[in-house]
Design a protein around this motif. Structure first.
Motif, PDB file in Angstrom:
ATOM      1  N   ALA A 124      38.622   0.085  19.259  1.00 51.51           N
ATOM      2  CA  ALA A 124      38.953   0.705  20.546  1.00 51.51           C
ATOM      3  C   ALA A 124      37.745   1.220  21.313  1.00 51.51           C
ATOM      4  O   ALA A 124      37.904   1.760  22.417  1.00 51.51           O
ATOM      5  N   HIS A 125      36.547   1.093  20.737  1.00 50.25           N
ATOM      6  CA  HIS A 125      35.370   1.584  21.470  1.00 50.25           C
ATOM      7  C   HIS A 125      34.106   0.890  20.970  1.00 50.25           C
ATOM      8  O   HIS A 125      33.546   1.248  19.940  1.00 50.25           O
ATOM      9  N   ASN A 126      33.661  -0.103  21.717  1.00 50.24           N
ATOM     10  CA  ASN A 126      32.368  -0.700  21.411  1.00 50.24           C
ATOM     11  C   ASN A 126      31.794  -1.382  22.652  1.00 50.24           C
ATOM     12  O   ASN A 126      32.536  -1.935  23.444  1.00 50.24           O
ATOM     13  N   HIS A 127      30.479  -1.302  22.771  1.00 47.79           N
ATOM     14  CA  HIS A 127      29.820  -1.886  23.940  1.00 47.79           C
ATOM     15  C   HIS A 127      29.105  -3.187  23.583  1.00 47.79           C
ATOM     16  O   HIS A 127      28.324  -3.695  24.376  1.00 47.79           O
ATOM     17  N   ASN A 128      29.371  -3.702  22.391  1.00 44.59           N
ATOM     18  CA  ASN A 128      28.584  -4.860  21.935  1.00 44.59           C
ATOM     19  C   ASN A 128      29.209  -6.221  22.270  1.00 44.59           C
ATOM     20  O   ASN A 128      28.710  -7.236  21.823  1.00 44.59           O
TER      21      ASN A 128
ATOM     22  N   ILE B 159      39.840   2.363  33.683  1.00 47.90           N
ATOM     23  CA  ILE B 159      38.791   3.215  34.253  1.00 47.90           C
ATOM     24  C   ILE B 159      38.294   4.183  33.186  1.00 47.90           C
ATOM     25  O   ILE B 159      39.080   4.752  32.432  1.00 47.90           O
ATOM     26  N   LYS B 160      36.964   4.342  33.137  1.00 45.59           N
ATOM     27  CA  LYS B 160      36.367   5.264  32.169  1.00 45.59           C
ATOM     28  C   LYS B 160      35.685   6.402  32.909  1.00 45.59           C
ATOM     29  O   LYS B 160      34.892   6.158  33.824  1.00 45.59           O
ATOM     30  N   VAL B 161      36.019   7.630  32.530  1.00 49.20           N
ATOM     31  CA  VAL B 161      35.354   8.792  33.117  1.00 49.20           C
ATOM     32  C   VAL B 161      34.596   9.531  32.015  1.00 49.20           C
ATOM     33  O   VAL B 161      34.970   9.468  30.846  1.00 49.20           O
TER      34      VAL B 161
ATOM     35  N   ASN C 207      38.272   9.402  24.469  1.00 46.09           N
ATOM     36  CA  ASN C 207      37.280   8.708  23.655  1.00 46.09           C
ATOM     37  C   ASN C 207      36.379   9.724  22.990  1.00 46.09           C
ATOM     38  O   ASN C 207      35.817  10.595  23.662  1.00 46.09           O
ATOM     39  N   HIS C 208      36.254   9.605  21.696  1.00 47.60           N
ATOM     40  CA  HIS C 208      35.457  10.474  20.812  1.00 47.60           C
ATOM     41  C   HIS C 208      36.286  11.686  20.389  1.00 47.60           C
ATOM     42  O   HIS C 208      37.116  12.171  21.142  1.00 47.60           O
ATOM     43  N   MET C 209      36.010  12.148  19.181  1.00 45.21           N
ATOM     44  CA  MET C 209      36.541  13.430  18.728  1.00 45.21           C
ATOM     45  C   MET C 209      35.511  14.474  19.142  1.00 45.21           C
ATOM     46  O   MET C 209      34.302  14.223  19.059  1.00 45.21           O
TER      47      MET C 209
ATOM     48  N   SER D 218      34.554   2.701  16.981  1.00 43.48           N
ATOM     49  CA  SER D 218      33.314   3.100  16.305  1.00 43.48           C
ATOM     50  C   SER D 218      32.213   3.536  17.262  1.00 43.48           C
ATOM     51  O   SER D 218      31.423   4.404  16.937  1.00 43.48           O
ATOM     52  N   ASP D 219      32.119   2.928  18.443  1.00 43.78           N
ATOM     53  CA  ASP D 219      30.986   3.129  19.346  1.00 43.78           C
ATOM     54  C   ASP D 219      29.675   2.843  18.608  1.00 43.78           C
ATOM     55  O   ASP D 219      28.642   3.399  18.947  1.00 43.78           O
ATOM     56  N   ALA D 220      29.736   1.989  17.605  1.00 39.98           N
ATOM     57  CA  ALA D 220      28.542   1.646  16.820  1.00 39.98           C
ATOM     58  C   ALA D 220      28.149   0.217  17.168  1.00 39.98           C
ATOM     59  O   ALA D 220      28.849  -0.724  16.808  1.00 39.98           O
TER      60      ALA D 220
END
Ligand SMILES: [Zn+2]
Length: 422
Positions: free
Chosen positions: A76-80, A186-188, A252-254, A339-341
């Motif tokens: 649910a979270h990655n920029h790769n 949309i991401k804020v 997004n993120h704890m 992960s955002d990893a």
């Protein structure tokens, strides 16, 4: 016809399974995960979709020989995934991850992914386009670094990778252009919004502030009327509160997933990361998803003294993560794995989260294979094995509830009725 209904129709057309080429299958002797347990059933697939009855013509029968069948996992979270690098896509498919969400990308990311993502042989991905922040707010540091390295141009920052909003007039002026680039959502960015005024006006906090929280209700309203969902980056419990009360769809993120201004000494102040029980209840009531991104920090804390934090602080931070996760879980909040990893993915994330002991393996499997895909593609019939659901599955060689490592012993992958090569 409005722009958003046109977009909806386009999405529906894209979501229609190919009627030619896709095979019909009989899938006997599998044990199918229903969110709680594995149930022995025979499943039929016709033209990419699970059907209630045996199709008139069955092209092939695949004996699942008692394997454990789960829905493909989500990240649910990655920029790769921007640029659709083949090695990264392969790594996702190998791990059984079919759905990936990229919150903050260049506006052309989706267009460039055509033919590379969202096809049967690849992963499915969604992109937010540039994220909404303030002048010099997060992720301006990343932009500055990438310009210095030569991987971004000075014109790639404001208006492309991010939108540095000054005020509501500025937002309204930019909004039609943001929508015209056809973001999937949309991401804020919220960064210690309780100190927004102080941080936004002090260069010492460059990159460590976000959008003015006063703009959030307006941004949420505009985004929802365009038929899109809002994801909010948070750092503190106050950000979590601002996000939930403004009605964002996903957090997004704890809180406390990383130290303030990357200085580990700030981690001693755990109080400001404690999610309020009332906010957790509200998130549950509103169906707000929360995406973890705790893996890297959890691994960091597990390094022991090498982490540069004394053992009491390490324990304090770890306990904070466990307490917050347990609060969300007992309140009934939907928790998604992200992960955002950049070099990792939700597989590394879930293995790290598992070490926190806040969830049992059944809950983890449900979060990874059911909850996470649903916050990536909320409009699709995925992460289910009922008639009408997309025929996407992983066949595991062992019971993942007996040994969680079995989530990676994948004997067969099917995506929308197409068998992927091993
Ligand atoms: Zn991120």
């Amino acid at each position: 016809m409005t722009d958003s209904s046109l977009r909806l129709i386009a999405a529906l057309l894209l979501a229609t399974p190919l009627s030619s080429g896709a095979q019909s299958y009989e899938l006997p002797h599998g044990r199918w995960f229903d969110g709680n347990s594995f149930v022995a059933r025979t499943i039929y697939v016709d033209r990419g979709v699970i059907v209630a009855r045996r199709p008139a013509r069955v092209d092939s029968t695949i004996d699942l020989t008692g394997k454990f069948i789960v829905p493909p996992y989500g990240e649910a979270h990655n920029h790769n995934i921007e640029g659709s690098p083949p090695a990264t896509i392969k790594k996702y498919l190998d791990a059984g991850i079919f759905y990936v969400k990229d919150p903050c990308s260049f506006p052309e990311a989706s267009v460039e992914a055509v033919g590379k993502l969202n096809i049967p042989s690849s992963i499915d991905g969604v992109f937010s386009g540039g994220c909404l922040t303030s002048v010099d707010g997060h992720p301006s540091g990343l932009v500055r670094r990438n310009i210095a390295r030569g991987s971004m141009k000075p014109t790639d920052g404001d208006g492309r990778f991010l939108h540095a909003l000054v005020d509501s007039t500025d937002f309204e002026r930019r909004w039609p252009g943001i929508l015209a680039s056809k973001p999937d959502f949309i991401k804020v960015i919220l960064v210690y919004s309780e100190e927004h005024a102080k941080r936004a006006n002090d260069p010492a906090y460059f990159n460590w502030h976000g959008m003015d929280p006063a703009l959030l209700p307006l941004v949420v309203a505009r985004t929802h009327s365009a038929g899109l969902r809002v994801s909010a980056h948070v750092e503190s419990a106050a950000d979590f509160h601002a996000a939930v009360t403004a009605g964002v769809d996903e957090i997004n993120h704890m809180p406390g997933f990383r130290p303030d201004r990357d200085s580990v000494s700030t981690m001693t102040r755990v109080k400001r990361y404690e999610i309020a029980p009332a906010d957790a209840r509200l998130a549950a009531q509103r169906g707000t998803y929360v995406v973890t991104t705790l893996g890297e920090s959890t691994d960091f804390l597990a390094m022991g003294d090498k982490a540069g934090l004394d053992s009491a602080t390490r324990k304090q931070v770890r306990d904070l993560y466990v307490r917050n996760l347990k609060l969300l879980r007992s309140s009934g909040v939907r928790i998604a794995i992200g992960s955002d990893a950049f070099r990792g993915n939700s597989m590394t994330e879930i293995m790290s989260i598992r070490t926190l002991g806040a969830f049992d393996d059944r809950e983890l499997l449900r979060m990874w294979s059911i909850v996470t895909p649903k916050t990536i593609f909320p409009g699709r019939h995925i992460a289910c094995f009922d008639a009408g659901c997309e025929a996407s599955l992983l066949a595991l060689d062992g019971d993942p509830l007996t040994d969680f490592k079995n989530t990676q012993r994948i004997g067969l992958r099917m995506k929308r009725g197409v068998l992927l090569s091993p």
